[in-house]
Scaffold this motif. Structure first.
Motif, PDB file in Angstrom:
ATOM      1  N   MET A   1       9.572 -12.802   3.640  1.00 56.75           N
ATOM      2  CA  MET A   1      10.201 -11.703   3.941  1.00 56.75           C
ATOM      3  C   MET A   1       9.384 -10.685   4.237  1.00 56.75           C
ATOM      4  N   ALA A   2      10.006  -9.841   5.212  1.00 58.74           N
ATOM      5  CA  ALA A   2       9.008  -8.476   5.522  1.00 58.74           C
ATOM      6  C   ALA A   2       9.308  -7.583   4.246  1.00 58.74           C
ATOM      7  N   SER A   3       8.117  -6.715   4.047  1.00 56.81           N
ATOM      8  CA  SER A   3       7.857  -5.862   3.216  1.00 56.81           C
ATOM      9  C   SER A   3       7.006  -4.601   3.614  1.00 56.81           C
ATOM     10  N   SER A   4       6.780  -3.613   3.276  1.00 54.21           N
ATOM     11  CA  SER A   4       6.183  -2.318   3.555  1.00 54.21           C
ATOM     12  C   SER A   4       4.739  -2.719   3.779  1.00 54.21           C
ATOM     13  N   LEU A   5       4.146  -2.286   4.723  1.00 56.40           N
ATOM     14  CA  LEU A   5       2.977  -2.749   4.776  1.00 56.40           C
ATOM     15  C   LEU A   5       2.048  -1.498   4.661  1.00 56.40           C
ATOM     16  N   ILE A   6       2.730  -0.257   4.343  1.00 55.52           N
ATOM     17  CA  ILE A   6       1.836   0.761   4.066  1.00 55.52           C
ATOM     18  C   ILE A   6       1.649   0.981   2.524  1.00 55.52           C
ATOM     19  N   CYS A   7       0.481   1.234   2.286  1.00 54.59           N
ATOM     20  CA  CYS A   7      -0.003   1.358   0.738  1.00 54.59           C
ATOM     21  C   CYS A   7      -1.020   2.516   0.820  1.00 54.59           C
ATOM     22  N   SER A   8      -1.435   2.700  -0.376  1.00 54.50           N
ATOM     23  CA  SER A   8      -2.536   3.728  -0.847  1.00 54.50           C
ATOM     24  C   SER A   8      -3.640   3.817   0.050  1.00 54.50           C
ATOM     25  N   GLU A   9      -4.125   2.526   0.414  1.00 51.70           N
ATOM     26  CA  GLU A   9      -5.202   2.306   1.189  1.00 51.70           C
ATOM     27  C   GLU A   9      -5.165   2.225   2.604  1.00 51.70           C
ATOM     28  N   THR A  10      -3.964   2.696   2.957  1.00 51.33           N
ATOM     29  CA  THR A  10      -3.593   2.632   4.436  1.00 51.33           C
ATOM     30  C   THR A  10      -4.095   4.029   4.769  1.00 51.33           C
ATOM     31  N   GLN A  11      -4.886   4.159   6.109  1.00 45.20           N
ATOM     32  CA  GLN A  11      -5.220   5.357   6.493  1.00 45.20           C
ATOM     33  C   GLN A  11      -4.397   5.781   7.626  1.00 45.20           C
ATOM     34  N   SER A  12      -3.911   6.996   7.832  1.00 43.96           N
ATOM     35  CA  SER A  12      -2.978   7.606   8.823  1.00 43.96           C
ATOM     36  C   SER A  12      -3.792   8.737   9.584  1.00 43.96           C
TER      37      SER A  12
ATOM     38  N   SER B   1      -0.924   6.852  13.946  1.00 41.15           N
ATOM     39  CA  SER B   1      -1.887   5.750  14.102  1.00 41.15           C
ATOM     40  C   SER B   1      -2.113   5.281  12.403  1.00 41.15           C
ATOM     41  N   LEU B   2      -2.067   4.149  12.134  1.00 41.21           N
ATOM     42  CA  LEU B   2      -2.128   3.490  10.788  1.00 41.21           C
ATOM     43  C   LEU B   2      -3.275   2.622  10.850  1.00 41.21           C
ATOM     44  N   GLU B   3      -4.141   2.665  10.053  1.00 39.69           N
ATOM     45  CA  GLU B   3      -5.059   1.757   9.892  1.00 39.69           C
ATOM     46  C   GLU B   3      -5.024   0.925   8.499  1.00 39.69           C
ATOM     47  N   PHE B   4      -4.766  -0.346   8.336  1.00 39.20           N
ATOM     48  CA  PHE B   4      -4.356  -1.235   7.370  1.00 39.20           C
ATOM     49  C   PHE B   4      -5.563  -1.550   6.659  1.00 39.20           C
ATOM     50  N   PRO B   5      -5.746  -1.810   5.328  1.00 38.80           N
ATOM     51  CA  PRO B   5      -6.950  -2.419   4.700  1.00 38.80           C
ATOM     52  C   PRO B   5      -7.005  -3.981   4.937  1.00 38.80           C
ATOM     53  N   GLU B   6      -6.180  -4.515   5.426  1.00 38.41           N
ATOM     54  CA  GLU B   6      -6.473  -5.935   5.804  1.00 38.41           C
ATOM     55  C   GLU B   6      -5.392  -6.428   7.190  1.00 38.41           C
ATOM     56  N   SER B   7      -5.712  -7.462   7.877  1.00 42.09           N
ATOM     57  CA  SER B   7      -4.992  -7.784   9.102  1.00 42.09           C
ATOM     58  C   SER B   7      -3.316  -7.943   8.345  1.00 42.09           C
ATOM     59  N   VAL B   8      -2.624  -7.453   9.526  1.00 40.04           N
ATOM     60  CA  VAL B   8      -1.099  -7.615   9.231  1.00 40.04           C
ATOM     61  C   VAL B   8      -0.468  -8.166  10.402  1.00 40.04           C
ATOM     62  N   LYS B   9       0.919  -8.771  10.319  1.00 32.57           N
ATOM     63  CA  LYS B   9       1.585  -8.748  11.333  1.00 32.57           C
ATOM     64  C   LYS B   9       2.985  -8.198  11.121  1.00 32.57           C
ATOM     65  N   VAL B  10       3.089  -7.231  12.201  1.00 31.65           N
ATOM     66  CA  VAL B  10       4.184  -6.182  11.999  1.00 31.65           C
ATOM     67  C   VAL B  10       5.642  -6.936  12.566  1.00 31.65           C
TER      68      VAL B  10
ATOM     69  N   SER C   1      10.477  10.243   7.871  1.00 38.42           N
ATOM     70  CA  SER C   1      10.300   8.858   7.181  1.00 38.42           C
ATOM     71  C   SER C   1       9.915   8.000   8.191  1.00 38.42           C
ATOM     72  N   LEU C   2       8.583   7.262   7.934  1.00 47.34           N
ATOM     73  CA  LEU C   2       8.211   6.254   8.684  1.00 47.34           C
ATOM     74  C   LEU C   2       7.617   5.251   7.680  1.00 47.34           C
ATOM     75  N   ASP C   3       8.079   3.835   8.190  1.00 51.80           N
ATOM     76  CA  ASP C   3       7.683   2.841   7.226  1.00 51.80           C
ATOM     77  C   ASP C   3       7.454   1.596   8.404  1.00 51.80           C
ATOM     78  N   VAL C   4       6.429   0.804   8.289  1.00 50.61           N
ATOM     79  CA  VAL C   4       5.986  -0.246   8.970  1.00 50.61           C
ATOM     80  C   VAL C   4       6.407  -1.716   8.212  1.00 50.61           C
ATOM     81  N   LEU C   5       7.341  -2.645   8.478  1.00 53.63           N
ATOM     82  CA  LEU C   5       7.290  -3.691   7.531  1.00 53.63           C
ATOM     83  C   LEU C   5       6.740  -5.052   8.392  1.00 53.63           C
ATOM     84  N   GLY C   6       6.476  -5.763   7.418  1.00 56.66           N
ATOM     85  CA  GLY C   6       5.917  -7.317   8.024  1.00 56.66           C
ATOM     86  C   GLY C   6       5.110  -7.997   6.989  1.00 56.66           C
TER      87      GLY C   6
END
Length: 142
Positions: free
Chosen positions: A1-12, A50-59, A133-138
């Motif tokens: 199930m998809a969940s939010s990919l944005i966390c405290s380590e996500t750089q925007s 733009s968002l840079e995640f701490p690890e690879s994700v599938k949106v 509000s902006l959220d990226v799920l995956g």
């Protein structure tokens, strides 16, 4: 199930901030879960986040809430691996209203470390975009 990919380590990063007033209109307000705060871009032809995640994700899905009158008529989701070039993943077409819009599903998305959301064709004459509000799920790519 998809969940939010944005966390405290996500750089925007964002294309601009209205009058460079990050204390009142900065990018952090898209992610603070407060209905009273927002990111407000300055004027210009094409705004982006733009968002840079701490690890690879599938949106798999995007959620965005604009201020009516300051939305984008056309949006483009781009992504890339850590050392790659951005490529188009999907196009989506938000409505010009204040509602949280959840229907931007992404099918067969590649694994990415960075995404860039291009807000094209602003409803505002000056090209400003306002996002509450902006959220990226995956899911994390395995």
């Amino acid at each position: 199930m998809a969940s939010s990919l944005i966390c405290s380590e996500t750089q925007s990063r964002v294309s601009s901030v209205l009058h460079r007033d990050v204390k009142q209109f900065g990018k952090k307000y898209m992610f603070d879960c407060n209905e009273e705060t927002c990111w407000n871009s300055d004027q210009g032809e094409c705004q982006w986040v733009s968002l840079e995640f701490p690890e690879s994700v599938k949106v798999s899905e995007l959620k965005v809430q604009f201020q009516g009158g300051f939305s984008a008529k056309t949006c483009r989701l781009e992504g890339c691996p850590k050392e790659g070039d951005l490529t188009v993943i999907s196009h989506f077409y938000p409505e010009d209203n204040n509602s949280l819009q959840i229907s931007f599903s992404v099918t067969e998305a590649p694994a990415v470390d960075k995404v860039k959301i291009m807000f094209e064709n602003s409803a505002d004459f000056f090209g400003r975009i306002i996002v509450y509000s902006l959220d990226v799920l995956g899911e994390k790519a395995s």
